[in-house]
Design an enzyme around this catalytic site. Structure first.
Site, PDB file in Angstrom:
ATOM      1  N   ASP A   1       0.824  -1.204   0.000  1.00  0.00           N
ATOM      2  CA  ASP A   1       0.000   0.000   0.000  1.00  0.00           C
ATOM      3  C   ASP A   1       0.861   1.258   0.000  1.00  0.00           C
ATOM      4  OD1 ASP A   1      -2.566  -1.285   2.252  1.00  0.00           O
ATOM      5  OD2 ASP A   1      -2.336  -1.461   0.086  1.00  0.00           O
TER       6      ASP A   1
ATOM      7  N   LYS B   1      -3.917   3.057  -2.646  1.00  0.00           N
ATOM      8  CA  LYS B   1      -5.138   3.802  -2.937  1.00  0.00           C
ATOM      9  C   LYS B   1      -5.038   5.189  -2.316  1.00  0.00           C
ATOM     10  CE  LYS B   1      -7.812  -0.430  -2.232  1.00  0.00           C
ATOM     11  NZ  LYS B   1      -6.875  -1.058  -1.305  1.00  0.00           N
TER      12      LYS B   1
ATOM     13  N   MET C   1      -8.170   8.300   8.450  1.00  0.00           N
ATOM     14  CA  MET C   1      -8.628   8.801   7.143  1.00  0.00           C
ATOM     15  C   MET C   1      -9.627   9.938   7.299  1.00  0.00           C
ATOM     16  SD  MET C   1      -9.029   5.062   5.347  1.00  0.00           S
ATOM     17  CE  MET C   1      -9.791   4.375   6.828  1.00  0.00           C
TER      18      MET C   1
END
Length: 462
Positions: free
Chosen positions: A249, A271, A384
């Protein structure tokens, strides 16, 4: 790299050692252990060094050094305390293209002697290039505690089976996988526990196993922690070193990636918001496909794979396809970043519970259970949450959390670039806007943030 590391075969070969004191004796001890024939030149020689000369079948010259002493030697060590003598030995040896080491004088050396961890036939050498020999010895001491003496037995058993394994497997990749399985599995445990017969029987049974069973792939779902590579678990590091291919990631730090096996294939599947290198469904399928090809697949994630890491979705498909997998927890960003910022997530004077919350949902909003989250006796940690920060703060205030509640936004936590912004619910969005903050970030809400200024200088890694 200032020096090319190499191991020399000195068995029954003559080596010149000039000097007879304590340092020369230490060097003579190592040469004799390697099977060298000692030629020692010095006016005075220690009793131990005399015994080493005799046991090696060597010769002793109780006098000053002469250039002729170099004849028929393959290696030279100067261990005198007379600078002019050391300089002459170095010049004479280099004129004859003989490798020469002058103790504690790198400028006169064409090779240096490393600190050694001896688990013969396994030998590990550690060198600082002559710049910091004490540091090299400290590193050796650390390795001595990590590498059992019984590793030498593992090397011996590998030698005994080497030809048969080579005959069983035609390609190098299959042989490597087989040996990694043997040297990290039950056979190794049996050998290190002194059960040599049982270890040999196990290896024999593995060699006779079906080829499909031997080459079956596996997936390692590993948490890489919040960024600092020193926060990796030992198990994570071991699996990172044996994987054939790694899917990683964007939250996996460069320092962690440096510890992945050098020749492993690397596939980036990171991502960002509205920007996916690979859709999650495709990642899940790729894990299955690679394992079916017989590969050992490392799925490396930032933090912990089961805390907002979608690890559960990935192993669901693996289980459906009967792919063997291992899950290795990692230090999640909440605990790692909070610790490095000097913010305890719970404290009996400030917070009796902590909740981990994702600030980004599938529906692309932050439709959370705000009345529950507004409880002032708990710490909230939002993952996030950078994009939805203003909405998060407004929703908490609307549902009863005081606008003056202390908050911390941690950017690139646990890394050398870590930055901690302290404010309150009412003002943090403006502070972030003024400071050009970029993901990855972690948002902590609660009175425990008050402890940041008190504890920040005592944080782990400071």
């Amino acid at each position: 790299m200032d020096y090319f590391p190499v191991f020399l075969d000195l068995k029954k070969r003559r080596c010149l050692l000039v000097g007879g004191g304590e340092v020369a004796t230490r060097k003579g001890r190592m040469l004799a252990k390697a099977g060298a024939v000692l030629r020692v030149v010095a006016p005075e020689i220690s009793s131990e060094l005399r015994e080493l000369i005799a046991s090696s079948g060597g010769e002793l010259f109780a006098r000053e050094y002469q250039t002729s002493d170099l004849q028929s030697c393959v290696l030279v060590i100067a261990a005198t305390d007379i600078e002019s003598v050391n300089e002459k030995i170095s010049a004479d040896a280099q004129a004859l293209n003989l490798p020469v080491n002058v103790v504690d004088t790198p400028a006169l050396c064409t090779y240096i002697t490393p600190a050694i961890i001896d688990r013969s036939p396994l030998v590990i050498a550690v060198s600082s290039g002559g710049e910091a020999p004490v540091l090299a010895r400290l590193v050796r001491a650390k390795l001595e505690t990590l590498i059992p003496a019984s590793y030498g037995k593992l090397a011996q058993i590998a030698s005994l089976w080497r030809d048969r394994v080579k005959a069983r497997f035609s390609d190098g990749d299959s042989r490597r996988k087989f040996w990694e399985k043997i040297l990290q599995g039950p056979a190794a445990e049996l050998m290190m526990n002194g059960q040599e017969t049982a270890a040999n029987n196990f290896i024999a049974s593995e060699l006779a196993a079906d080829q499909a069973e031997l080459t079956r792939g596996e997936v390692y779902l590993v948490g890489g922690g919040p960024g600092d590579p020193e926060l990796l678990t030992l198990r994570a590091l071991r699996l990172m070193q044996q994987a054939d291919v790694v899917l990683y990631d964007r939250l996996v730090s460069d320092g962690v990636m440096e510890l992945v096996r050098r020749d492993a294939e690397r596939i980036y599947v990171g991502k960002r918001r509205s920007e996916h290198a690979m859709q999650q469904e495709n990642i899940n399928q790729l894990l299955v496909d690679l394992a079916k090809q017989g590969k050992r697949v490392l799925r490396l994630k930032g933090g912990d794979p089961f805390i907002f890491g979608r690890g559960g979705e990935e192993i669901e498909l693996l289980a459906q396809n009967h792919i063997p997998f291992q899950v290795v927890p990692g230090i999640t960003a909440a605990s790692g970043c909070a610790a490095y910022a000097g913010i305890p997530l719970t404290h009996r004077d400030y917070a009796q519970s902590v909740r981990f919350v994702t600030g980004h949902l599938k529906s692309d909003d932050t439709n959370l259970q705000w009345p529950e989250l507004a409880n002032p006796t708990q710490t909230l940690v939002f993952y996030m949450g950078l994009v939805g920060l203003k909405e998060i703060c407004e929703s908490l205030i609307t549902h009863g959390r005081a606008a003056s509640t202390p908050v911390a936004l941690i950017e690139k936590g646990t890394t050398q670039e870590q930055r901690v912004l302290i404010s309150d619910l009412n003002s943090i969005a403006d502070v972030v806007a003024q400071n050009d903050v970029h993901a990855p970030t972690l948002f902590i809400v609660g009175d425990v943030v008050k402890l940041h200024n008190t504890l920040k200088w005592f944080k782990a890694g400071n």
